[in-house]
Design an enzyme around this catalytic site. Structure first.
Site, PDB file in Angstrom:
ATOM      1  N   HIS A 180      -2.661   6.265   4.546  1.00 18.34           N
ATOM      2  CA  HIS A 180      -1.102   6.392   4.424  1.00 18.34           C
ATOM      3  C   HIS A 180      -0.590   7.612   3.929  1.00 18.34           C
ATOM      4  O   HIS A 180      -0.858   7.854   2.779  1.00 18.34           O
ATOM      5  CB  HIS A 180      -0.454   5.184   3.785  1.00 18.34           C
ATOM      6  CG  HIS A 180      -0.563   3.808   4.509  1.00 18.34           C
ATOM      7  ND1 HIS A 180      -1.412   3.813   5.563  1.00 18.34           N
ATOM      8  CD2 HIS A 180      -0.321   2.709   3.983  1.00 18.34           C
ATOM      9  CE1 HIS A 180      -1.121   2.109   6.040  1.00 18.34           C
ATOM     10  NE2 HIS A 180      -0.529   1.849   5.242  1.00 18.34           N
ATOM     11  N   CYS A 184       0.935  -1.323   0.012  1.00 15.93           N
ATOM     12  CA  CYS A 184       0.038   0.048  -0.172  1.00 15.93           C
ATOM     13  C   CYS A 184       0.975   1.203   0.033  1.00 15.93           C
ATOM     14  O   CYS A 184       0.434   2.313  -0.817  1.00 15.93           O
ATOM     15  CB  CYS A 184      -0.919   0.040   1.233  1.00 15.93           C
ATOM     16  SG  CYS A 184      -0.266  -0.576   2.585  1.00 15.93           S
TER      17      CYS A 184
HETATM   18  N1  LIG Z   1      -4.941  -3.701   5.221  1.00 19.87           N
HETATM   19  C1  LIG Z   1      -4.141  -3.312   4.470  1.00 19.87           C
HETATM   20  O1  LIG Z   1      -4.090  -1.913   4.039  1.00 19.87           O
HETATM   21  C2  LIG Z   1      -3.449  -4.005   3.358  1.00 19.87           C
HETATM   22  C3  LIG Z   1      -3.268  -5.358   3.380  1.00 19.87           C
HETATM   23  N2  LIG Z   1      -2.628  -5.992   2.334  1.00 19.87           N
HETATM   24  C4  LIG Z   1      -2.387  -7.588   2.284  1.00 19.87           C
HETATM   25  O2  LIG Z   1      -3.698  -8.066   2.129  1.00 19.87           O
HETATM   26  C5  LIG Z   1      -3.610  -9.464   2.841  1.00 19.87           C
HETATM   27  C6  LIG Z   1      -5.057  -9.460   3.843  1.00 19.87           C
HETATM   28  O3  LIG Z   1      -4.794  -8.167   4.797  1.00 19.87           O
HETATM   29  P1  LIG Z   1      -5.807  -7.780   5.726  1.00 19.87           P
HETATM   30  O4  LIG Z   1      -7.159  -7.800   5.231  1.00 19.87           O
HETATM   31  O5  LIG Z   1      -5.320  -6.544   6.191  1.00 19.87           O
HETATM   32  O6  LIG Z   1      -5.798  -8.947   7.019  1.00 19.87           O
HETATM   33  P2  LIG Z   1      -6.825  -9.377   8.085  1.00 19.87           P
HETATM   34  O7  LIG Z   1      -5.738 -10.059   9.032  1.00 19.87           O
HETATM   35  O8  LIG Z   1      -7.473  -8.207   8.393  1.00 19.87           O
HETATM   36  O9  LIG Z   1      -7.594 -10.759   7.054  1.00 19.87           O
HETATM   37  C7  LIG Z   1      -6.753 -11.726   6.812  1.00 19.87           C
HETATM   38  C8  LIG Z   1      -7.999 -12.666   6.223  1.00 19.87           C
HETATM   39  O10 LIG Z   1      -7.308 -14.014   5.980  1.00 19.87           O
HETATM   40  C9  LIG Z   1      -7.961 -15.156   6.411  1.00 19.87           C
HETATM   41  N3  LIG Z   1      -7.192 -16.057   6.720  1.00 19.87           N
HETATM   42  C10 LIG Z   1      -6.122 -16.427   7.808  1.00 19.87           C
HETATM   43  N4  LIG Z   1      -5.750 -17.459   7.938  1.00 19.87           N
HETATM   44  C11 LIG Z   1      -6.314 -18.333   6.846  1.00 19.87           C
HETATM   45  C12 LIG Z   1      -6.120 -19.402   6.587  1.00 19.87           C
HETATM   46  N5  LIG Z   1      -5.175 -20.232   7.427  1.00 19.87           N
HETATM   47  N6  LIG Z   1      -6.797 -20.128   5.570  1.00 19.87           N
HETATM   48  C13 LIG Z   1      -7.475 -19.016   4.814  1.00 19.87           C
HETATM   49  N7  LIG Z   1      -8.028 -18.104   5.143  1.00 19.87           N
HETATM   50  C14 LIG Z   1      -7.370 -17.437   6.190  1.00 19.87           C
HETATM   51  C15 LIG Z   1      -8.797 -14.615   7.527  1.00 19.87           C
HETATM   52  O11 LIG Z   1      -9.995 -15.363   7.518  1.00 19.87           O
HETATM   53  P3  LIG Z   1     -10.535 -15.369   8.825  1.00 19.87           P
HETATM   54  O12 LIG Z   1     -11.518 -14.255   9.296  1.00 19.87           O
HETATM   55  O13 LIG Z   1     -11.415 -16.741   8.981  1.00 19.87           O
HETATM   56  O14 LIG Z   1      -9.341 -15.650  10.072  1.00 19.87           O
HETATM   57  C16 LIG Z   1      -9.182 -13.000   6.737  1.00 19.87           C
HETATM   58  O15 LIG Z   1     -10.265 -13.177   5.903  1.00 19.87           O
HETATM   59  C17 LIG Z   1      -2.492  -9.469   3.456  1.00 19.87           C
HETATM   60  O16 LIG Z   1      -1.700 -10.405   2.606  1.00 19.87           O
HETATM   61  C18 LIG Z   1      -2.071  -8.214   3.567  1.00 19.87           C
HETATM   62  O17 LIG Z   1      -0.677  -8.182   3.692  1.00 19.87           O
HETATM   63  C19 LIG Z   1      -2.048  -5.262   1.070  1.00 19.87           C
HETATM   64  C20 LIG Z   1      -2.300  -4.045   1.009  1.00 19.87           C
HETATM   65  C21 LIG Z   1      -2.828  -3.066   2.118  1.00 19.87           C
HETATM   66  N1  LIG Z   2       2.327  -3.621   5.805  1.00 17.84           N
HETATM   67  C1  LIG Z   2       1.469  -2.541   5.235  1.00 17.84           C
HETATM   68  C2  LIG Z   2       0.106  -3.466   4.612  1.00 17.84           C
HETATM   69  C3  LIG Z   2       0.244  -4.431   4.184  1.00 17.84           C
HETATM   70  O1  LIG Z   2      -0.431  -5.521   4.348  1.00 17.84           O
HETATM   71  O2  LIG Z   2       1.371  -4.799   3.232  1.00 17.84           O
HETATM   72  P1  LIG Z   2       1.838  -5.986   2.192  1.00 17.84           P
HETATM   73  O3  LIG Z   2       0.684  -6.142   1.488  1.00 17.84           O
HETATM   74  O4  LIG Z   2       2.869  -5.207   1.658  1.00 17.84           O
HETATM   75  O5  LIG Z   2       2.360  -6.970   3.020  1.00 17.84           O
HETATM   76  C4  LIG Z   2       1.029  -1.796   6.558  1.00 17.84           C
HETATM   77  O6  LIG Z   2       1.265  -2.224   7.508  1.00 17.84           O
HETATM   78  O7  LIG Z   2       0.459  -0.593   6.601  1.00 17.84           O
END
Ligand SMILES: NC(=O)C1=CN([C@@H]2O[C@H](COP(=O)(O)OP(=O)(O)OC[C@H]3O[C@@H](n4cnc5c(N)ncnc54)[C@H](OP(=O)(O)O)[C@@H]3O)[C@@H](O)[C@H]2O)C=CC1
Ligand SMILES: N[C@@H](CC(=O)OP(=O)(O)O)C(=O)O
Length: 361
Positions: free
Chosen positions: A253, A155
């Site tokens: 951010h 992000c």
């Molecule tokens: N938040 C942000 O601003 C950004 C996030 N990202 C990336 O996007 C992805 C998601 O981030 P975010 O939404 O913040 O994370 P969250 O922790 O809020 O959500 C994680 C998700 O992954 C699922 N999950 C966890 N463990 C498992 C498993 N063993 N099998 C299947 N599903 C699973 C969870 O399901 P459950 O609810 O069932 O545990 C939940 O739906 C990450 O890779 C992160 O790095 C990228 C850019 C920006």
């Molecule tokens: N690391 C970013 C969010 C994130 O999940 O990044 P990435 O998709 O590169 O793991 C933050 O903490 O704001």
């Protein structure tokens, strides 16, 4: 852009998480895509979506998904999907996304796992949507008749590459970039950073973030060679240094950026014009989630601010302000993006819209 004749069925992996909720919000009323399957961990699988998720958005959970049963992240329930969006935790995204690709599914991922893969486009739709062409090479190399992985960026990287691209379009290659980020807590997912760590505080460390900004920027701003490899900005080597901080802000951010140009230094007015003139391919194609303005330039000396400006263009633009000369490099500015929308879900959705428009779905 004309809508497809029938809606394209889509799935969301990690549907219960921070990014997953934004996917649901964007896709519930999408003109081309129809939510067909939702996946999350075994903790959530088998439950109705409304019971499995802790909904944190100001908008209400769309009625159409409340009663959908959350699936385990296995390809079968997603077999009819033309696109599978992934907001999976990176601990599990690697194996799951590869299994979905092997099952012939097109995966648009937010996770970091395959961003550096030499066969995988790392696409920020407002910067390098042309990299989508590499998915055909990916399929050839892996001997896949169907299915591919496309990633979108970290992000904070997304926040800076949009204005940096505007500068490179106007003035040619950049030579040096220095960036300091102030990152919202929603970036760490849910429940994320402990309230005792972040309230009334700043944490000057986000694991792996600085390295991601420094590496991903080069893949995104670089081109694609005739053999389909990524040139990583090699024709004009780019030096980047990042400092990342977590701040007590919910969404948005902010990044303070200083740049040095390879060529003649432009004036502040010329740089501001480059930002406001910047038009991107999704806008030209007229894809449904493309912002009207890719970059919104702010005049007020104390803008952009996360609380006041994150919602501009429904979170699908980058706000830029405080453009001025830099006493060390050539120029400096501040930029802001909604880390969960353009920084994650919205970019994935626009990437898929571009893929649809260009015949990759
Ligand atoms: N938040 C942000 O601003 C950004 C996030 N990202 C990336 O996007 C992805 C998601 O981030 P975010 O939404 O913040 O994370 P969250 O922790 O809020 O959500 C994680 C998700 O992954 C699922 N999950 C966890 N463990 C498992 C498993 N063993 N099998 C299947 N599903 C699973 C969870 O399901 P459950 O609810 O069932 O545990 C939940 O739906 C990450 O890779 C992160 O790095 C990228 C850019 C920006
Ligand atoms: N690391 C970013 C969010 C994130 O999940 O990044 P990435 O998709 O590169 O793991 C933050 O903490 O704001």
């Amino acid at each position: 852009m004309a809508p497809p004749q029938a809606p394209i069925k889509v799935g969301v992996l990690g549907a219960t998480g921070t990014v997953g909720q934004r996917f649901i919000e964007l896709l519930a009323t999408h003109p081309y895509f129809e939510i067909h399957a939702l996946g999350a961990s075994a903790r959530s699988a088998g439950k109705k979506y409304v019971d499995a998720t802790k909904w944190k958005l100001v908008s209400q959970i769309p009625e159409s998904v409340k009663g959908m049963i959350v699936q385990e992240c296995k390809p079968e329930p997603f077999a009819e999907c033309g696109v599978v969006f992934s907001g999976l935790d990176h601990d599990v995204a690697g194996d799951i996304e590869v299994a979905f690709r092997a099952a012939g599914l097109n995966v648009f991922s937010n996770a970091k796992n395959y961003r550096r893969d030499p066969l995988v486009p790392l696409m920020v739709p407002l910067v390098n949507p042309d990299h989508i062409s590499v998915v055909r090479h990916q399929q050839q190399e892996l001997k896949l008749s169907k299915g591919y992985i496309v990633c979108n960026a970290n992000c904070s990287t997304t926040a800076i590459v949009v204005p940096l691209k505007a500068l490179e379009v106007a003035f040619g290659p950049l030579k040096t970039v220095m960036v300091t980020t102030l990152q919202a807590i929603s970036g760490a997912g849910y429940p994320g950073v402990s309230s005792l760590d972040i309230l009334g505080n700043v944490v000057p460390y986000i694991g792996g973030e600085e390295e991601k900004i420094e590496w991903e920027t080069k893949k995104i701003l670089g081109g694609v060679n005739p053999d389909n490899s990524f040139d990583l900005h090699a024709s004009a080597p780019l030096k980047i240094s990042a400092n990342c901080n977590r701040v007590p802000v919910i969404d948005g951010h902010l990044a303070c950026v200083s740049v040095e140009f390879s060529g003649k230094k432009p004036s502040v007015a010329e740089i501001e014009k480059a930002f406001t003139d910047f038009v991107t391919e999704p806008q030209t194609l007229g894809t449904p989630s493309a912002p009207k303005r890719a970059i919104v330039l702010h005049d007020a000396p104390d803008r952009p601010q996360p609380r006041l400006d994150c919602d501009l263009e429904k979170g699908a633009c980058v706000s830029v302000g405080r453009v001025r000369e830099c006493g060390v490099l050539d120029a400096k500015f501040v930029c802001l993006l909604d880390n969960v929308r353009l920084g994650a879900a919205t970019s994935s959705v626009i990437n898929a819209e571009v893929a649809a428009e260009k015949g990759y779905l």
